[in-house]
Design an enzyme around this catalytic site. Structure first.
Site, PDB file in Angstrom:
ATOM      1  N   ASP A 276     -14.484   0.603   2.319  1.00 25.45           N
ATOM      2  CA  ASP A 276     -13.729  -0.469   1.687  1.00 25.45           C
ATOM      3  C   ASP A 276     -13.259   0.066   0.324  1.00 25.45           C
ATOM      4  OD1 ASP A 276     -12.494  -2.828   1.116  1.00 25.45           O
ATOM      5  OD2 ASP A 276     -14.213  -4.098   1.580  1.00 25.45           O
TER       6      ASP A 276
HETATM    7  C1  BGC Z   1     -11.423  -5.912   0.829  1.00 24.21           C
HETATM    8  C2  BGC Z   1     -10.991  -5.488   2.216  1.00 24.21           C
HETATM    9  C3  BGC Z   1      -9.560  -5.047   2.210  1.00 24.21           C
HETATM   10  C4  BGC Z   1      -9.370  -3.952   1.179  1.00 24.21           C
HETATM   11  C5  BGC Z   1      -7.973  -3.393   1.130  1.00 24.21           C
HETATM   12  C6  BGC Z   1     -11.024  -4.913  -0.238  1.00 24.21           C
HETATM   13  O1  BGC Z   1     -11.238  -5.424  -1.489  1.00 24.21           O
HETATM   14  O2  BGC Z   1     -12.815  -6.109   0.823  1.00 24.21           O
HETATM   15  O3  BGC Z   1     -11.205  -6.539   3.119  1.00 24.21           O
HETATM   16  O4  BGC Z   1      -9.172  -4.625   3.494  1.00 24.21           O
HETATM   17  O5  BGC Z   1      -9.700  -4.486  -0.087  1.00 24.21           O
HETATM   18  O6  BGC Z   1      -7.065  -4.230   0.575  1.00 24.21           O
END
Ligand code: BGC
Length: 762
Positions: A286
């Site tokens: 993530d």
């Molecule tokens: C979130 C994810 C997301 C990623 C990319 C993160 O902060 O937890 O769910 O896919 O950002 O935008």
């Protein structure tokens, strides 16, 4: 019999040919990647593991941007959240024309519940209990995203969530592993279709692996800690279902699991995901997931990056730890070349499967971008799907549906709030085009009814709270007048009406990432408005906007009619009007339990019995598992949802009450639409395993069928139950069933069920 045999032989041959074709395709892919990797330097390999954010790339400027410099040097594997064919083509051009090996980039995005045509937030979508419809929403999302240059989505989010304080409960499918698994499969199928190389399919990424929804106290990014038995039985199934459905990628979660952050957790990423579940795709972190392990307290950037690679992570989102530290770790023997090669290979395989090596511009078709996004057909589908996601929580005196006539007062801070209709995570939405409830009501009522409007109150009395709850262009336009004046204006409007529709609840950004709440009620200022509206003595319909289960005890006791509409997407306003006026009969069923108050949290239907259960029908008994101040009951149970018609259930008919081995039990009920309107009903099957080698839940969802019945019509609904449905992970994490007594339950929600007992032995 002979025909059946011939058919089976035919099917086996087709399967065999398909497998041979797959093997030869895999061999071709492996050979291609092996040849390519032979030419790659260590730096170029590490570049493939790097997924920086796109930053601010303006069309036509791509080749001069900072990111372009890195792309030219082969230091970028892909980019995310960059939008439009023109920009993506520009950046891709840099990769395939100016980098040494011309390896195309992969372009990801958070296409969570639709692209520009936005569908209900996933929690709402899950309340349709309609798998073909959910698959269709993902199919349309994939078509639109791929028409705009995207080939990879960070969806589905399948985290089981039982804590409505957690804002990200909005992004998943609720509290149940079985329903969540069906939805995970439908979404993966919808995004990926049958061939990732097609230009209108995109690679899915199941997230957040694992247990992110179990954050302690519902505070985002917080620690999780649970037994392995619970993980396997209650939290893992939807991730596994996505893997079984062939999901191309997995995203690691921010939280720790067993004291080790998921991103560095080898047991999770390799033992379970790859060895037990046979996952073949790639794993991405993530956002800055690797770097955050420094704050988790398990080492400096070099250490945590090496741990991530060792655990089985292949791609590093934003943080660049892999790009900047792995060469050093390799030299120092902290990681091996085989591990780097493996991660690089997996990323390249994804690009190969998407067809990017054959045509890096496969998803860059201006013509598709102009004709396939936000089309009338897609918007129509979004409107229909949204209407299926709404849950009618209460409807005394049949206030709903409304007549298309007379005067309707639409009051509340969410009534004229088109920016808020798409809900959280709607990064590709064009807010100017989404339909507010006010315009939806006017459109559907036409000239037949007079619609009056007043805001009635701000979202919250606290202006700072309102700023934090209105991010990403979703501010509600705070009214600076004194609250009493805003209320007075609304009451004057309400007094002219025959019926009041109160559009209240949460703003879109009161749920989603980093939007946890400790108070899960409708904000006080809006509640005061609601009380004042009820005092007019006119019929009041509460149209509730929310991204989480709210504590609605007072509302249930005092408001005659409540329609929960979540955040319905770009067409929300029209879809709500369709349901309010009865053009669509509501059929949504809750996928999460609605508690009486936050103190009951976590509350979920498939809990254990404990050694001191409260006797049925009792409110409180000393030395029993209960509370002094509220009963154990929720306000609305899992699976609950009303209709404008009524459904009655016969008793359960069983094909046998005593079974042995691999037999099939047929359990049937006759469902009758006993009201005066046609309607849809979700018939739900629950099973209780009465005695086990480990304790078992009081009931578990094991099947459901959504049926449509004309007014007065009856239908027999049959569930075929096999020992497969009785299996669970035991203390040794062995997946099997055990002989014994079971209760079969069938009903229209998890509380109101018919039941029958059986014995099933091995
Ligand atoms: C979130 C994810 C997301 C990623 C990319 C993160 O902060 O937890 O769910 O896919 O950002 O935008």
């Amino acid at each position: 019999m002979k025909r059946l045999q011939r058919l089976m032989t035919g099917l086996a041959m087709i399967l065999c040919l398909q497998m041979q074709a797959q093997t030869s395709q895999d061999a071709k892919m492996n050979a291609f990647i092996t040849t390519l990797m032979k030419k790659m330097t260590l730096e170029e390999k590490l570049g493939q593991l790097n997924l920086p954010g796109a930053g601010d790339i303006t069309t036509g400027q791509a080749s001069n941007s900072d990111i372009a410099k890195k792309i030219k040097e082969g230091k970028v594997g892909g980019l995310f959240n960059i939008k439009s064919v023109a920009k993506i083509r520009d950046v891709q051009k840099v990769a395939v024309e100016n980098s040494r090996l011309k390896i195309p980039l992969i372009f990801g995005m958070d296409v969570i519940h639709g692209y520009q045509t936005v569908f209900p937030i996933p929690l709402g979508l899950s309340c349709t209990w309609d798998m073909p419809l959910i698959e269709k929403s993902a199919r349309i999302a994939a078509t639109e995203a791929s028409a705009d240059g995207i080939c990879w989505t960070f969806s589905p989010m399948v985290d089981i969530a039982r804590d409505p304080r957690w804002g990200r409960i909005a992004e998943g499918s609720g509290e149940d592993a079985y329903l969540g698994s069906q939805i995970a499969k439908a979404m993966v199928k919808g995004y990926q279709g049958d061939d990732l190389k097609k230009n209108n399919t995109i690679m899915a990424c199941v997230k957040h692996y694992a247990l992110y929804g179990a954050a302690e106290a519902g505070r985002d990014y917080n620690t999780t800690d649970m037994s392995h038995v619970r993980m396997y039985n209650e939290y893992f199934p939807p991730y596994k279902a996505a893997v079984d459905a062939g999901v191309g990628s997995v995203m690691a979660s921010f939280n720790e699991v067993d004291g080790v952050p998921a991103t560095a957790n080898k047991w999770l990423m390799t033992d379970v995901l790859r060895n037990q579940w046979k996952f073949k795709g790639f794993v991405v972190t993530d956002y800055t997931g690797i770097n955050e392990m420094i704050d988790h307290g398990i080492g400096d950037l070099q250490t945590v990056t090496a741990r991530a690679l060792n655990a089985g992570i292949d791609m590093d989102m934003v943080g660049e730890g892999m790009l900047t530290t792995l060469a050093k770790s390799l030299k120092e023997g902290k990681v091996t070349m085989q591990q780097i090669d493996m991660a690089c290979r997996r990323v390249l395989e994804a690009k190969y499967k998407l067809g990017l090596f054959e045509d890096p511009y496969r998803y860059c078709d201006e013509n598709r971008a102009a004709t396939e996004i936000f089309t009338d057909a897609n918007r129509k589908a979004a409107r229909e799907i949204a209407a299926q996601s709404f849950v009618l929580l209460k409807n005394d005196n049949k206030i709903l549906p409304l007549k298309k006539g007379g005067t309707i007062a639409l009051i509340g801070p969410l009534a004229d709030a088109k920016e808020n209709m798409p809900g959280t995570w709607s990064v590709a939405a064009d807010f100017s085009k989404s339909i507010s409830l006010l315009s939806g009501l006017k459109e559907v009522a036409g000239n037949d009814a007079k619609i009056l409007y007043a805001k009635g109150s701000n979202l919250d009395a606290d202006s700072i709270f309102e700023v934090n709850a209105g991010m990403f262009g979703k501010a509600l336009g705070r009214d600076s007048r004194p609250a009493a004046e805003i209320l007075k204006e609304a009451l004057a409007v309400a007094n002219q009406a025959d019926v009041i529709v109160a559009a209240l609840g949460e703003s879109a950004e009161m749920t989603g990432e980093s939007s946890s709440r400790t108070n899960i009620e409708i904000p006080a200022i809006q509640k005061e408005l609601l009380q004042a509206l009820l005092k007019t003595g006119k019929p009041v319909v509460l149209v509730l906007f929310t991204g989480r289960p709210l504590a609605l005890k007072w509302e249930q006791e005092n408001v005659p009619s409540i329609l929960n509409v979540w955040f319905g997407g770009s067409e929300a306003g029209s879809a709500i009007a369709d349901v309010l006026f009865g053009d669509v009969n509501p059929s949504g069923k809750l996928s999460t339990t609605f508690p009486q108050n936050v103190g009951q949290v976590p509350i979920f239907y498939n809990h254990k019995n404990t050694g001191r259960p409260l006797q049925e029908g009792k409110w409180f008994s000393k030395f029993r598992s209960n509370y002094l101040d509220v009963s154990n009951d929720p306000v609305y149970p899992f699976g609950f949802g009303l209709s404008y018609t009524n459904f009655t259930y016969s008793d359960i008919k069983l094909s046998s009450a005593s079974l042995k081995g691999a037999q099939t039990l047929k359990a049937s009920v006759t469902v009758t639409n006993s009201g005066s309107r046609d309607g849809k009903e979700v018939v739900q099957l629950y099973i209780r395993d009465l005695v086990g080698s480990i304790t078992r839940p009081v009931k578990e969802l094991k099947g459901f069928q959504k049926i449509e019945l004309k007014a007065g019509e009856s239908r027999t609904v049959t569930f075929n139950i096999t020992p497969e449905d009785l299996k669970f992970y035991n203390y040794d994490l062995k997946y099997d069933w055990e002989s014994g007594d079971f209760t079969i339950m069938i009903g229209g929600n998890s509380r109101d069920v018919k039941s029958a007992d059986i014995k099933w032995v091995k």
